[in-house]
Design a protein around this motif. Structure first.
Motif, PDB file in Angstrom:
ATOM      1  N   PRO A  13       0.810  -1.115   0.118  1.00 34.79           N
ATOM      2  CA  PRO A  13      -0.052  -0.043   0.132  1.00 34.79           C
ATOM      3  C   PRO A  13       1.000   1.287   0.267  1.00 34.79           C
ATOM      4  CG  PRO A  13       0.201  -0.847   2.090  1.00 34.79           C
ATOM      5  CD  PRO A  13       0.892  -1.762   1.223  1.00 34.79           C
ATOM      6  N   TYR A  14       0.258   2.432  -0.562  1.00 37.01           N
ATOM      7  CA  TYR A  14       0.835   3.464  -0.534  1.00 37.01           C
ATOM      8  C   TYR A  14       0.222   4.714   0.515  1.00 37.01           C
ATOM      9  CZ  TYR A  14      -2.854   5.063  -3.668  1.00 37.01           C
ATOM     10  OH  TYR A  14      -4.004   5.487  -4.170  1.00 37.01           O
ATOM     11  N   LEU A  15      -0.767   4.304   1.142  1.00 38.76           N
ATOM     12  CA  LEU A  15      -1.393   4.995   2.113  1.00 38.76           C
ATOM     13  C   LEU A  15      -2.320   4.339   2.945  1.00 38.76           C
ATOM     14  CD1 LEU A  15      -1.870   8.331   2.913  1.00 38.76           C
ATOM     15  CD2 LEU A  15      -4.230   8.032   1.771  1.00 38.76           C
ATOM     16  N   LEU A  16      -2.185   4.580   4.404  1.00 39.56           N
ATOM     17  CA  LEU A  16      -3.098   4.040   5.307  1.00 39.56           C
ATOM     18  C   LEU A  16      -4.027   5.004   5.823  1.00 39.56           C
ATOM     19  CD1 LEU A  16      -3.821   1.304   7.070  1.00 39.56           C
ATOM     20  CD2 LEU A  16      -2.338   2.465   8.656  1.00 39.56           C
ATOM     21  N   ALA A  17      -5.174   4.632   5.315  1.00 41.02           N
ATOM     22  CA  ALA A  17      -6.426   5.594   5.734  1.00 41.02           C
ATOM     23  C   ALA A  17      -7.328   4.901   7.021  1.00 41.02           C
ATOM     24  CB  ALA A  17      -7.254   5.768   4.453  1.00 41.02           C
ATOM     25  N   HIS A  18      -8.069   5.740   7.341  1.00 39.97           N
ATOM     26  CA  HIS A  18      -9.039   5.116   8.457  1.00 39.97           C
ATOM     27  C   HIS A  18     -10.597   5.672   8.068  1.00 39.97           C
ATOM     28  CE1 HIS A  18      -5.526   3.644  10.445  1.00 39.97           C
ATOM     29  NE2 HIS A  18      -4.992   4.764  10.313  1.00 39.97           N
ATOM     30  N   GLN A  19     -11.494   4.998   8.504  1.00 41.86           N
ATOM     31  CA  GLN A  19     -12.896   5.612   8.567  1.00 41.86           C
ATOM     32  C   GLN A  19     -12.814   6.478   9.689  1.00 41.86           C
ATOM     33  OE1 GLN A  19     -16.150   2.891   8.675  1.00 41.86           O
ATOM     34  NE2 GLN A  19     -17.463   4.540   8.970  1.00 41.86           N
ATOM     35  N   ASP A  20     -13.471   7.514   9.397  1.00 40.76           N
ATOM     36  CA  ASP A  20     -13.484   8.850  10.565  1.00 40.76           C
ATOM     37  C   ASP A  20     -14.658   9.536  10.293  1.00 40.76           C
ATOM     38  OD1 ASP A  20     -12.938  10.380  12.655  1.00 40.76           O
ATOM     39  OD2 ASP A  20     -11.021  11.124  11.477  1.00 40.76           O
ATOM     40  N   THR A  74     -19.367  10.556   7.582  1.00 36.27           N
ATOM     41  CA  THR A  74     -18.453   9.497   7.676  1.00 36.27           C
ATOM     42  C   THR A  74     -17.845   8.894   6.671  1.00 36.27           C
ATOM     43  OG1 THR A  74     -17.689   7.642   8.916  1.00 36.27           O
ATOM     44  CG2 THR A  74     -20.101   7.793   8.425  1.00 36.27           C
ATOM     45  N   THR A  75     -16.593   8.706   6.348  1.00 38.56           N
ATOM     46  CA  THR A  75     -16.084   7.781   5.247  1.00 38.56           C
ATOM     47  C   THR A  75     -14.466   7.665   5.432  1.00 38.56           C
ATOM     48  OG1 THR A  75     -16.018   7.243   2.893  1.00 38.56           O
ATOM     49  CG2 THR A  75     -15.858   9.765   3.553  1.00 38.56           C
ATOM     50  N   ASP A  76     -13.715   7.447   4.417  1.00 29.60           N
ATOM     51  CA  ASP A  76     -12.311   7.339   4.764  1.00 29.60           C
ATOM     52  C   ASP A  76     -11.872   8.835   5.234  1.00 29.60           C
ATOM     53  OD1 ASP A  76     -12.449   4.922   4.153  1.00 29.60           O
ATOM     54  OD2 ASP A  76     -11.288   5.183   2.269  1.00 29.60           O
ATOM     55  N   ASP A  77     -10.789   8.809   6.277  1.00 30.96           N
ATOM     56  CA  ASP A  77     -10.446  10.135   6.504  1.00 30.96           C
ATOM     57  C   ASP A  77      -9.486  11.175   5.597  1.00 30.96           C
ATOM     58  OD1 ASP A  77      -8.052   8.588   6.582  1.00 30.96           O
ATOM     59  OD2 ASP A  77      -7.570   8.905   8.677  1.00 30.96           O
ATOM     60  N   ASN A 137      -9.210   0.312   9.208  1.00 24.73           N
ATOM     61  CA  ASN A 137      -7.964   0.544   8.475  1.00 24.73           C
ATOM     62  C   ASN A 137      -8.190   0.305   7.032  1.00 24.73           C
ATOM     63  OD1 ASN A 137      -6.152   0.905  10.770  1.00 24.73           O
ATOM     64  ND2 ASN A 137      -6.189  -1.465  11.206  1.00 24.73           N
ATOM     65  N   GLU A 138      -7.802   1.417   6.261  1.00 31.87           N
ATOM     66  CA  GLU A 138      -7.939   1.360   4.712  1.00 31.87           C
ATOM     67  C   GLU A 138      -6.755   1.285   4.215  1.00 31.87           C
ATOM     68  OE1 GLU A 138     -10.874   0.477   3.643  1.00 31.87           O
ATOM     69  OE2 GLU A 138     -12.001   0.805   5.733  1.00 31.87           O
TER      70      GLU A 138
END
Length: 277
Positions: A122-129, A193-196, A221-222
């Motif tokens: 992966p190139y980015l770790l996003a999170h639901q926020d 709410t969706t990915d930060d 974790n996305e």
């Protein structure tokens, strides 16, 4: 005598035709492997900060910056990149059909998707926020009980919050994120709410600067990956490009340029192959 001359001329014409055919074939084969005429890349067209096509016909966003860097490392100039809109529901099909060579479009790596396509990254770790008004306080997911949570038609993010974290939240469905933002601004809803990373992109828009903030809840974790056709040799090449992007500082610059105005607290660049569950 005349027959010999005609035969010689015919042979020359055939040789020239074969040479031209060979040259044309070489150009066609190169067109998707660096150094060719163009490379078709899938992105989102409607996500500010991630992937957006402007009214002027240009493209901006973190995924656009990643895709552009990768394409250059594959041997293509910026002018040789042909960006194609790839909605979430069509990403796997676009790769299998050969519509695009690779996709960078907030494309979370999941086991289900890995059965159909390969991922670099992966190139980015996003999170639901959740995105809230700048003067509101939401310290934990349970604080959303009794709040009106904006749900975008077709999205499961808000439903997940209600089912897993705040059963007392009220869901209000809107047609798109822009409508949710308007509702958040007017007080019709209390949170979106969706990915930060996506929320940060919207909050960073000029008309919303300083009005909204991310609560920082990290509800999931996305792992964003670059999708390629199953078995494609581009996977390893793209991984090397992503590693270089981090090493030379281009990754940090892209994060700051696209998410900085929203005060996005991003995770450090993930290690290639390290998918956080």
């Amino acid at each position: 005598m005349n027959l010999r001359k005609v035969s010689a001329v015919s042979a020359a014409v055939v040789a020239l035709a074969l040479t031209a055919t060979a040259c044309g074939s070489g150009e066609s084969e190169d067109s998707g492997k660096g150094g060719g005429k163009t490379i078709k890349v899938g992105i989102k067209f409607d996500q500010p900060g991630i992937g957006q096509k402007t009214p002027q016909g240009t493209f901006s966003g973190f995924d656009v910056d990643v895709a552009t860097y990768v394409a250059k490392e594959l041997g293509y100039s910026e002018k040789q990149i042909d960006f194609k809109e790839t909605p979430s529901a069509d990403r796997e099909n676009a790769l299998s059909r050969g519509d695009v060579e690779f996709i960078a479009a907030s494309y979370s790596i999941t086991e289900e998707r890995e059965a159909k396509v390969d991922f670099a990254g992966p190139y980015l770790l996003a999170h639901q926020d959740v995105l809230i008004r700048a003067d509101d306080k939401i310290g934990k997911a349970e604080d959303l009980n009794g709040k009106v949570l904006c749900s975008v038609a077709g999205s499961t993010s808000a439903q997940n919050v209600k089912e897993k974290f705040a059963k007392g939240a009220e869901l209000k469905e809107y047609g798109g994120y822009s409508e949710c933002l308007e509702g958040l601004q007017t007080g019709a809803v209390d949170a979106l709410t969706t990915d930060d990373s996506i929320l940060a992109g919207y909050a960073a828009q000029e008309q919303y600067k300083g009005k909204f903030k991310l609560a920082g809840l990290s509800l999931s974790n996305e792992n964003y990956g670059v999708g390629v056709k199953k078995g494609s040799d581009l996977k390893d090449k793209i991984n090397k490009a992503l590693e270089k992007m981090v090493e030379d500082g281009s990754w940090d610059k892209a994060v700051e340029a696209n998410f900085g105005p929203a005060d996005y607290k991003n995770d450090p660049a993930p290690k290639i192959g390290d998918v956080v569950k």
